[in-house]
Design a protein around this motif. Structure first.
Motif, PDB file in Angstrom:
ATOM      1  N   PHE A 171       5.184   4.949  -4.127  1.00 54.08           N
ATOM      2  CA  PHE A 171       4.942   4.908  -5.288  1.00 54.08           C
ATOM      3  C   PHE A 171       4.642   4.085  -6.403  1.00 54.08           C
ATOM      4  CE2 PHE A 171       7.456   8.832  -3.586  1.00 54.08           C
ATOM      5  CZ  PHE A 171       6.198  10.003  -3.430  1.00 54.08           C
ATOM      6  N   VAL A 172       5.090   3.485  -5.830  1.00 52.93           N
ATOM      7  CA  VAL A 172       4.786   1.166  -6.944  1.00 52.93           C
ATOM      8  C   VAL A 172       3.569   1.031  -6.198  1.00 52.93           C
ATOM      9  CG1 VAL A 172       5.756  -0.461  -6.509  1.00 52.93           C
ATOM     10  CG2 VAL A 172       7.350   1.067  -6.540  1.00 52.93           C
ATOM     11  N   GLN A 173       3.811   1.219  -5.185  1.00 52.63           N
ATOM     12  CA  GLN A 173       1.814   0.788  -4.817  1.00 52.63           C
ATOM     13  C   GLN A 173       0.876   1.409  -5.567  1.00 52.63           C
ATOM     14  OE1 GLN A 173       1.600   0.588  -0.445  1.00 52.63           O
ATOM     15  NE2 GLN A 173      -0.172  -1.578  -0.517  1.00 52.63           N
ATOM     16  N   LYS A 174       0.440   2.548  -5.106  1.00 53.51           N
ATOM     17  CA  LYS A 174       0.078   3.890  -5.999  1.00 53.51           C
ATOM     18  C   LYS A 174      -0.241   3.101  -6.644  1.00 53.51           C
ATOM     19  CE  LYS A 174      -0.764   8.297  -6.033  1.00 53.51           C
ATOM     20  NZ  LYS A 174      -0.217   9.646  -6.008  1.00 53.51           N
ATOM     21  N   ASN A 175       0.388   3.472  -7.679  1.00 51.44           N
ATOM     22  CA  ASN A 175       0.547   2.888  -9.609  1.00 51.44           C
ATOM     23  C   ASN A 175      -0.214   1.317  -9.220  1.00 51.44           C
ATOM     24  OD1 ASN A 175       3.433   5.529  -9.450  1.00 51.44           O
ATOM     25  ND2 ASN A 175       0.951   5.760 -10.164  1.00 51.44           N
ATOM     26  N   VAL A 176       0.663   0.842  -8.688  1.00 52.47           N
ATOM     27  CA  VAL A 176       0.601  -0.310 -10.014  1.00 52.47           C
ATOM     28  C   VAL A 176      -1.099  -0.540  -8.765  1.00 52.47           C
ATOM     29  CG1 VAL A 176       0.915  -2.844  -9.039  1.00 52.47           C
ATOM     30  CG2 VAL A 176       2.878  -1.778  -9.394  1.00 52.47           C
ATOM     31  N   HIS A 177      -1.665  -0.357  -8.077  1.00 53.46           N
ATOM     32  CA  HIS A 177      -3.023  -0.406  -7.785  1.00 53.46           C
ATOM     33  C   HIS A 177      -3.550  -0.108  -8.329  1.00 53.46           C
ATOM     34  CE1 HIS A 177      -2.488  -1.930  -3.078  1.00 53.46           C
ATOM     35  NE2 HIS A 177      -1.948  -3.178  -4.176  1.00 53.46           N
TER      36      HIS A 177
END
Length: 285
Positions: A171-177
């Motif tokens: 979830f963190v990677q998804k939103n950051v990217h």
């Protein structure tokens, strides 16, 4: 509590404790009272009217406890309720008291962090929907391009103590990217939710080198120090015994177990029933 006039710090849940931690570090001499409206959290996806109604009820509770100043250490409440309370309710409740938020102090200085003049905002759906950061940053730094990203899973991840686990990475990677895909020159990410500092290490690992991650606790603490210096008529009303009071509208056991993660110290809280107006009775630190 009769002889105490603490500074009130409010959040819908636990996140405001990350702000309180920095405020207490900066200004340890004052008395503070924290209220987490955990029974009705999260506020992030609630309507403007509901957030306003809940926040106003909590502000009234703080005033009943003798607080001359209340900090809404909640971005959603600051975005959806603060202005209405300041403009419509303070005169009726107590014109000498003040209610402040976390958005204005942040947007006043966010321009100091970016060289490219392109920043990303990571926030709850409610804060993004309000457009508050876009409006306020435009006032102070019209040359900055702002890209917002709602991160609806981040608060549940943090509140369920999963923020250090591998399961949070997706979830963190998804939103950051997603936010960074708006413009490759984004050089600053603002964590516009007080829960998000607990995810800072994970956020950083998915960012290109050179991107600055900004959280609000220290910003709000510095702003409060400056505000009190500029308003001695209010500062002198704030009691200074170094006490801290913690309160929740939900289970005190759950609150105490989670609160230490955000505040960095063990705490003991009291239960507050907002409908009956039960006051603070014990557990002073």
């Amino acid at each position: 509590m009769v002889t105490t006039q603490p500074i009130g710090i409010f959040d819908s849940g636990y996140g405001g404790l990350t702000v309180m931690k920095e405020i207490v570090k900066k200004l340890p001499q004052y008395d503070y009272i924290y209220l987490g409206d955990n029974a009705r959290a999260p506020y992030g996806n609630r309507s403007f009217e509901t957030v306003y109604r809940y926040t106003l009820q909590c502000v009234e509770w703080f005033f009943d406890q003798g607080c001359p100043l209340v900090i809404l250490a909640c971005n959603t409440a600051s975005a959806k309720a603060l202005r209405t309370i300041q403009q419509n309710d303070l005169a009726r409740l107590d014109p000498d008291n003040r209610v402040l938020g976390v958005i204005r102090p942040t947007t006043e200085i966010i321009g100091q962090f970016t060289r490219s003049r392109k920043i990303g905002i990571l926030a709850t759906h409610g804060t993004v929907q309000s457009g508050s950061y876009l409006i306020e940053i435009e006032k102070f730094f019209p040359d900055i391009n702002v890209y917002q990203e709602a991160c609806p899973m981040w608060v549940p991840i943090v509140e369920n103590n999963e923020h250090l686990q591998p399961g949070a990475d997706y979830f963190v990677q998804k939103n950051v990217h997603h936010v960074m895909a708006n413009d490759r020159d984004i050089d600053t990410l603002l964590l516009a939710c007080t829960h998000y500092p607990l995810l800072r290490d994970k956020i950083q690992q998915f960012l290109p080198a050179g991107v600055t991650v900004v959280s609000q606790g220290e910003i709000v603490a510095n702003s409060l120090e400056d505000y009190l210096k500029r308003h001695p008529e209010l500062e002198t009303r704030c009691s200074k015994h170094g006490n801290r009071f913690f309160n929740t509208t939900d289970s005190t056991e759950d609150f105490d177990n989670h609160a230490s993660i955000f505040f960095g110290e063990n705490v003991r809280s009291n239960h507050v029933d907002l409908d009956s107006g039960i006051p603070v009775v014990d557990h002073i630190y």
